[in-house]
Design a protein around this motif. Structure first.
Motif, short mmCIF file in Angstrom:
data_model
loop_
_atom_site.label_atom_id
_atom_site.label_comp_id
_atom_site.label_asym_id
_atom_site.label_seq_id
_atom_site.Cartn_x
_atom_site.Cartn_y
_atom_site.Cartn_z
N UNK A 49 18.61 2.85 -20.12
CA UNK A 49 18.84 3.55 -18.86
C UNK A 49 17.50 3.98 -18.29
N UNK A 50 17.32 3.82 -17.00
CA UNK A 50 16.05 4.17 -16.38
C UNK A 50 16.26 4.66 -14.96
N UNK A 51 15.28 5.40 -14.48
CA UNK A 51 15.27 5.90 -13.12
C UNK A 51 13.88 5.65 -12.54
N UNK A 52 13.82 5.40 -11.23
CA UNK A 52 12.54 5.13 -10.59
C UNK A 52 12.08 6.35 -9.79
N UNK A 53 10.78 6.63 -9.91
CA UNK A 53 10.13 7.65 -9.09
C UNK A 53 8.73 7.13 -8.78
N UNK A 54 8.62 6.21 -7.82
CA UNK A 54 7.30 5.65 -7.49
C UNK A 54 6.31 6.73 -7.11
N UNK A 55 5.11 6.64 -7.63
CA UNK A 55 4.08 7.65 -7.30
C UNK A 55 3.17 7.16 -6.18
N UNK A 56 3.38 5.92 -5.72
CA UNK A 56 2.62 5.39 -4.59
C UNK A 56 3.55 4.61 -3.66
N UNK A 57 3.18 4.58 -2.39
CA UNK A 57 3.91 3.83 -1.37
C UNK A 57 2.91 2.91 -0.67
N UNK A 58 3.28 1.65 -0.49
CA UNK A 58 2.37 0.70 0.15
C UNK A 58 2.41 0.85 1.66
N UNK A 59 1.22 0.81 2.26
CA UNK A 59 1.09 0.79 3.71
C UNK A 59 0.23 -0.41 4.09
N UNK A 60 0.71 -1.24 5.00
CA UNK A 60 -0.05 -2.39 5.48
C UNK A 60 -1.11 -1.91 6.47
N UNK A 61 -2.33 -2.40 6.31
CA UNK A 61 -3.45 -2.00 7.17
C UNK A 61 -3.69 -3.04 8.26
N UNK A 62 -4.12 -2.57 9.40
CA UNK A 62 -4.39 -3.45 10.55
C UNK A 62 -5.85 -3.89 10.53
N UNK A 63 -6.28 -4.45 9.40
CA UNK A 63 -7.66 -4.89 9.23
C UNK A 63 -7.88 -6.22 9.93
N UNK A 64 -9.10 -6.41 10.46
CA UNK A 64 -9.44 -7.71 11.02
C UNK A 64 -9.46 -8.75 9.91
N UNK A 65 -8.84 -9.89 10.16
CA UNK A 65 -8.75 -10.94 9.16
C UNK A 65 -9.59 -12.14 9.59
N UNK A 66 -10.31 -12.74 8.65
CA UNK A 66 -11.17 -13.86 9.01
C UNK A 66 -10.36 -15.14 9.24
N UNK A 67 -10.87 -16.06 10.04
CA UNK A 67 -10.22 -17.37 10.15
C UNK A 67 -10.32 -18.09 8.82
N UNK A 68 -9.37 -18.95 8.56
CA UNK A 68 -9.31 -19.63 7.26
C UNK A 68 -10.35 -20.74 7.12
N UNK A 69 -10.89 -21.20 8.25
CA UNK A 69 -11.87 -22.30 8.21
C UNK A 69 -13.09 -21.89 7.38
#
Length: 246
Positions: free
Chosen positions: A30-50
């Motif tokens: 038996x188990x219960x979850x209590x996440x201690x972190x939450x993910x947030x997506x950042x609006x970072x500039x991303x490089x082109x794949x080339x």
């Protein structure tokens, strides 16, 4: 149906916490979850794949962040070096065809890339808080790494009151999957009495994860044989059987 072996706490973020709960339930734990972190997506500039020769993944959270920004298609043609089998599996599911797994930890990933003699430059979508420096590790090989911080794991401010109460008695063990998770948990569980900390089982995916727990006087530490989910499940089952008998 057999009675649950014991009760454990899962501290990893969602959605991974739910997967771990299901696997523990299948083991009769038996188990219960209590996440201690939450993910947030950042609006970072991303490089082109080339120009990139490969992409490195040290967490499935990077894939989730790129997916949320609708950016996966930009990089799908790149071969992927994944730190472990779970991350590699998620990359394949996301449409990447050339995926290799180091089947281990960060050091195993660096070793695999060294053996493969990847020329670079390499694209590395990562979290804001990094436990290891990929660019620094590959610099002696002359490999350039372009790191983009695409997500952040934000610490929760407190554990739920019922979880804190159960840590004082009711929860037998806690599963910790990263050093930062362990650090945050130790801080949030500051009101747990010291004598209780000595008896609460802390199941850790690696030795580095255990260090902040030991500093916080959680002394009943058990380590997984390998840094992956299968090894953590084996550890949880072994711990439960040790306490309750076969």
């Amino acid at each position: 149906m057999d009675a649950p072996l014991m009760r454990m706490l899962v501290t990893r973020p969602e959605p991974d916490a739910q997967s771990t709960l299901a696997r523990l339930a299948a083991l009769g734990i038996e188990a219960v979850a209590a996440p201690v972190m939450v993910r947030q997506t950042l609006d970072t500039s991303l490089p082109p794949a080339d120009g990139f020769t490969a992409m490195v993944l040290t967490s499935t959270n990077a894939l989730r962040a790129l997916d949320e920004r609708d950016m996966l298609a930009r990089y799908r043609h790149l071969p992927v070096f994944a730190v472990g089998d779970r991350t590699a599996m998620e990359a394949r599911a996301a449409g990447f065809d050339r995926v290799s797994s180091a089947a281990g930890a960060f050091a195993d990933l660096v070793n695999a890339m060294t053996i493969a003699r990847v020329p670079g430059p390499i694209f590395y979508p990562a979290g804001r808080h990094q436990s290891a420096d990929l660019a620094g590790a590959l610099a002696p090989l002359g490999v350039m790494v372009a790191t983009a911080k695409v997500y952040e794991m934000v610490a929760v401010e407190a554990l739920p009151a019922d979880i804190v109460a159960q840590l004082g008695g009711g929860i037998d063990a806690v599963l910790c999957y990263s050093r930062r998770t362990a650090q945050i948990f130790a801080a949030l569980a500051g009101d747990v009495p010291v004598d209780r900390r000595r008896h609460l089982g802390m199941l850790c995916i690696a030795e580095a994860v255990a260090e902040p727990l030991l500093e916080a006087r959680f002394s009943r530490i058990a380590l997984a044989d390998r840094p992956d989910e299968d090894a953590m499940m084996a550890l949880a089952l072994a711990f439960a059987r040790e306490q309750t008998g076969p």
